[in-house]
Design a protein around this motif. Structure first.
Motif, PDB file in Angstrom:
ATOM      1  N   GLY A  52      -2.490  26.421 -50.204  1.00 44.19           N
ATOM      2  CA  GLY A  52      -3.907  26.607 -50.458  1.00 44.19           C
ATOM      3  C   GLY A  52      -4.195  26.529 -51.944  1.00 44.19           C
ATOM      4  N   PHE A  53      -5.214  27.241 -52.376  1.00 41.79           N
ATOM      5  CA  PHE A  53      -5.586  27.217 -53.787  1.00 41.79           C
ATOM      6  C   PHE A  53      -6.298  28.524 -54.101  1.00 41.79           C
ATOM      7  CE2 PHE A  53      -7.432  24.619 -57.482  1.00 41.79           C
ATOM      8  CZ  PHE A  53      -6.208  24.599 -58.133  1.00 41.79           C
ATOM      9  N   VAL A  96     -13.008  17.619 -51.044  1.00 36.22           N
ATOM     10  CA  VAL A  96     -13.517  16.281 -51.381  1.00 36.22           C
ATOM     11  C   VAL A  96     -14.323  15.633 -50.266  1.00 36.22           C
ATOM     12  CG1 VAL A  96     -11.606  15.919 -52.978  1.00 36.22           C
ATOM     13  CG2 VAL A  96     -11.377  15.099 -50.627  1.00 36.22           C
ATOM     14  N   LYS A  97     -14.593  16.357 -49.178  1.00 37.50           N
ATOM     15  CA  LYS A  97     -15.471  15.749 -48.183  1.00 37.50           C
ATOM     16  C   LYS A  97     -16.864  15.619 -48.772  1.00 37.50           C
ATOM     17  CE  LYS A  97     -15.750  20.184 -45.764  1.00 37.50           C
ATOM     18  NZ  LYS A  97     -15.419  20.890 -44.516  1.00 37.50           N
ATOM     19  N   GLN A  98     -17.573  14.623 -48.307  1.00 40.43           N
ATOM     20  CA  GLN A  98     -18.814  14.215 -48.961  1.00 40.43           C
ATOM     21  C   GLN A  98     -19.835  15.335 -49.050  1.00 40.43           C
ATOM     22  OE1 GLN A  98     -21.721  10.955 -47.541  1.00 40.43           O
ATOM     23  NE2 GLN A  98     -20.263   9.880 -48.874  1.00 40.43           N
ATOM     24  N   LYS A 108      -7.288  26.407 -48.286  1.00 36.68           N
ATOM     25  CA  LYS A 108      -8.022  25.141 -48.243  1.00 36.68           C
ATOM     26  C   LYS A 108      -7.061  23.980 -48.458  1.00 36.68           C
ATOM     27  CE  LYS A 108     -12.638  26.599 -49.801  1.00 36.68           C
ATOM     28  NZ  LYS A 108     -13.718  26.334 -50.793  1.00 36.68           N
ATOM     29  N   THR A 109      -7.431  22.842 -47.909  1.00 34.63           N
ATOM     30  CA  THR A 109      -6.689  21.609 -48.124  1.00 34.63           C
ATOM     31  C   THR A 109      -7.509  20.687 -49.009  1.00 34.63           C
ATOM     32  OG1 THR A 109      -7.627  20.520 -46.183  1.00 34.63           O
ATOM     33  CG2 THR A 109      -5.625  21.846 -45.845  1.00 34.63           C
ATOM     34  N   ALA A 150      -5.763  14.887 -53.544  1.00 33.50           N
ATOM     35  CA  ALA A 150      -6.514  15.408 -54.688  1.00 33.50           C
ATOM     36  C   ALA A 150      -6.083  16.818 -55.070  1.00 33.50           C
ATOM     37  CB  ALA A 150      -8.013  15.378 -54.388  1.00 33.50           C
ATOM     38  N   LEU A 151      -5.717  17.640 -54.087  1.00 33.17           N
ATOM     39  CA  LEU A 151      -5.326  19.022 -54.386  1.00 33.17           C
ATOM     40  C   LEU A 151      -3.953  19.061 -55.059  1.00 33.17           C
ATOM     41  CD1 LEU A 151      -5.811  22.024 -54.277  1.00 33.17           C
ATOM     42  CD2 LEU A 151      -4.987  22.037 -51.910  1.00 33.17           C
ATOM     43  N   ILE A 152      -2.989  18.333 -54.503  1.00 38.54           N
ATOM     44  CA  ILE A 152      -1.655  18.289 -55.123  1.00 38.54           C
ATOM     45  C   ILE A 152      -1.741  17.678 -56.518  1.00 38.54           C
ATOM     46  CG2 ILE A 152       0.653  17.281 -54.966  1.00 38.54           C
ATOM     47  CD1 ILE A 152       0.181  19.581 -53.056  1.00 38.54           C
TER      48      ILE A 152
END
Length: 566
Positions: free
Chosen positions: A29-30, A424-426, A418-419, A92-94
């Protein structure tokens, strides 16, 4: 062979001992931070690069889907690094996590090489870890999420290292190191660059005034050339940021809740202030900590006490202590209300917003000074008789205590599962993330009030009768086929910026700027409307300056290699 590996052993120790500063980043997650836009910005940078935009200025989905020129005003360098990791397959997260880790480790690497020049390998290790584990570094990473700022922080030691080496050795390789590092600093975080530049200029003047010798001519030439190259290489960013901010709401970030008068550090806070994940307020009790670090303060003070002994043994190191200590005091001065008359008299300082941002510079000079005591105890030119076992013991204890004392600060407040797709979903980009940072939209722009107000497509009909087909969208160019049954006004859901041109059937046309986009008139019939980001004159000239200076730097490297000046 063994001696050649010793510097690498010191560097490896720095990298290994830095583990606890970045390990929490790689949790599943983050974690939320004040500027919770980092994953989105990395993704948007990657999209723009994939679309062929370079340098990247515009992003397509932020700004409520209208787009805006964020990377003309907000330091882009760290996001190029993040996009680099996405290019090799990271989501994008990694990529954001790798980007952050790269910035953290780079700070230790730069400080190690700078401090090693004065305090030897052991002193360099301790100074580097002091820099990595500085409390304000933890604030920027885990509280504020100020990625641009801690990337700028990472490049400060490399700038000073390159300039000093260029002065001492007169070799062009150090011009390249200093110039590229200074350019990266300015294009990572312009406000950190604004704070650091006066100290860099003072160092240049000091070396010029107190070391004028005939055999130093090429050294002075290279020293100033490195400073110039840094300015020219980063011109693509800072020139438009300075000259074109009037097109956006960036200036709205100066004053109000970010008025510098409300955010000075109280001197006791440098020694102790409670750790928190909130914000900055007026007075001496804030929601986040402004600690300088007790170990930093004690070691920096010890370096000054050592000065009489150092002066007898190593004049160069004694001068470094005096200069760094003066610069440290100046940094502290500018972070407190003692400097209020200067902040009021120099308008450009108001852009820094928070005087406590000088903690970046305070951490730099205090960490550098922190290596002096280790050099005194166990350095190669130390003052105490020692054995190899004694050296290893002192260094090991120093590193262990330092990490144990500070690592507890390098943790997030909470974890969210979160992933990358959640960030980054619109709908997230165009609403949730856009609301966090919308200061790069045009002045007077009418922001959506609810998610339903966010535009779905780039084109709509303001008046008349027309239908659309075959729309194509990229970051810097998009088009649509229009079949108009009568003269129609076509609305483009695009935030106004003068870098955009609009074409109808290949011919440039004038467009009307509106509160929620721009519009053009088309006559009856079938037409192709195309919008292209071609850049402003200021941007194009700034880009040319950067390209020419890059060519000059490469030419200088080749020429110097042939003349054996590398």
């Amino acid at each position: 062979m063994k001696k050649n590996l010793l510097p690498l052993l010191g560097l490896c120790l720095v990298l290994f001992a830095s583990y606890w500063s970045f390990a929490p980043i790689f949790i599943q997650g983050f974690f939320p931070v004040h500027d919770d836009t980092q994953v989105a910005r990395v993704q948007q940078m990657s999209v723009a690069l994939h679309d062929g935009m370079l340098p990247v200025r515009w992003v397509p989905d932020l700004g409520y889907g209208y787009g805006y020129p964020i990377f003309s005003f907000y330091g882009p360098f760290s996001y190029y690094v993040g996009a680099f990791f996405m290019f090799f397959g990271a989501d994008a997260l990694i990529a954001t996590k790798l980007m952050m880790t790269f910035g953290i480790l780079l700070s230790g690497v730069g400080m190690y090489y700078l401090a090693k020049m004065y305090w030897g390998k052991a002193g360099g290790v301790v100074a580097a870890l002091l820099y990595v584990y500085a409390p304000y570094h933890a604030v920027n990473i885990y509280v504020r999420g100020a990625v641009g700022e801690f990337f700028g922080y990472a490049f400060i030691p490399l700038v000073f290292y390159g300039v000093i080496k260029a002065y001492e050795l007169g070799k062009f390789r150090y011009v390249a190191i200093a110039g590229l590092s200074y350019a990266a600093l300015l294009s990572s975080h312009n406000l950190t660059g604004l704070m650091v530049t006066p100290f860099l200029v003072m160092l240049l003047l000091f070396l010029t005034l107190f070391s004028l010798r005939k055999d130093q001519k090429i050294s002075f030439y290279f020293m100033y050339l490195s400073f110039l190259f840094g300015l020219l290489l980063s011109a693509f960013y800072w020139v438009p940021a300075l000259l074109e901010m009037g097109y956006t709401n960036v200036i709205s970030q100066v004053g109000g809740a970010a008025d510098f008068r409300e955010h000075y550090i109280c001197l006791p806070q440098l020694w102790e202030s409670s750790w928190g994940y909130g914000g900055s307020v007026r007075g001496c009790v804030d929601g986040l900590s402004f600690r300088m670090g007790k170990i930093h303060i004690l070691l920096a003070g010890a370096s000054l006490l050592l000065l009489p002994f150092v002066l007898r043994k190593q004049k160069k190191s004694a001068i470094a202590i005096v200069v760094a200590f003066i610069f440290l005091l100046l940094s502290v001065f500018f972070s407190t209300d003692l400097s209020k008359p200067i902040w009021k008299a120099v308008p450009v300082l108001s852009f820094i917003q928070y005087p406590w941002r000088f903690l970046s510079v305070i951490s730099f000079f205090s960490s550098f000074l922190g290596g002096a005591l280790i050099w005194f105890l166990i350095g190669e030119v130390g003052f105490i008789k020692k054995t190899r076992a004694f050296q290893v013991l002192i260094l090991g204890v120093s590193v262990g205590l330092l990490v144990a004392f500070y690592a507890k600060l390098f943790v997030p407040q909470t974890i969210v599962q979160k992933t990358a797709s959640d960030y980054v979903k619109q709908e997230t980009l165009r609403w949730d993330t856009s609301r966090i940072s919308d200061e790069y939209l045009p002045i007077g722009f009418m922001r959506p009030l609810v998610p339903a107000d966010v535009p779905i497509s780039r084109f709509s009909v303001d008046s008349g009768n027309a239908v659309f087909a075959d729309d194509k969208n990229k970051t810097q160019v998009f088009s649509v086929n229009v079949r108009a049954k009568m003269q129609s006004r076509i609305h483009l859901n695009l935030a106004y910026f003068p870098g955009w041109k609009v074409y109808v059937d290949g011919d440039e046309v004038e467009y009307q700027v509106e509160k929620s986009g721009i519009s053009v008139m088309v006559p009856p019939g079938e037409h192709i409307i195309e919008a292209k980001y071609v850049g402003t004159d200021v941007e194009n000239v700034a880009d040319m300056i950067t390209y020419i200076s890059m060519f000059g730097l490469v030419t200088g490297i080749i020429f110097s290699w042939r003349r054996r000046l590398l």
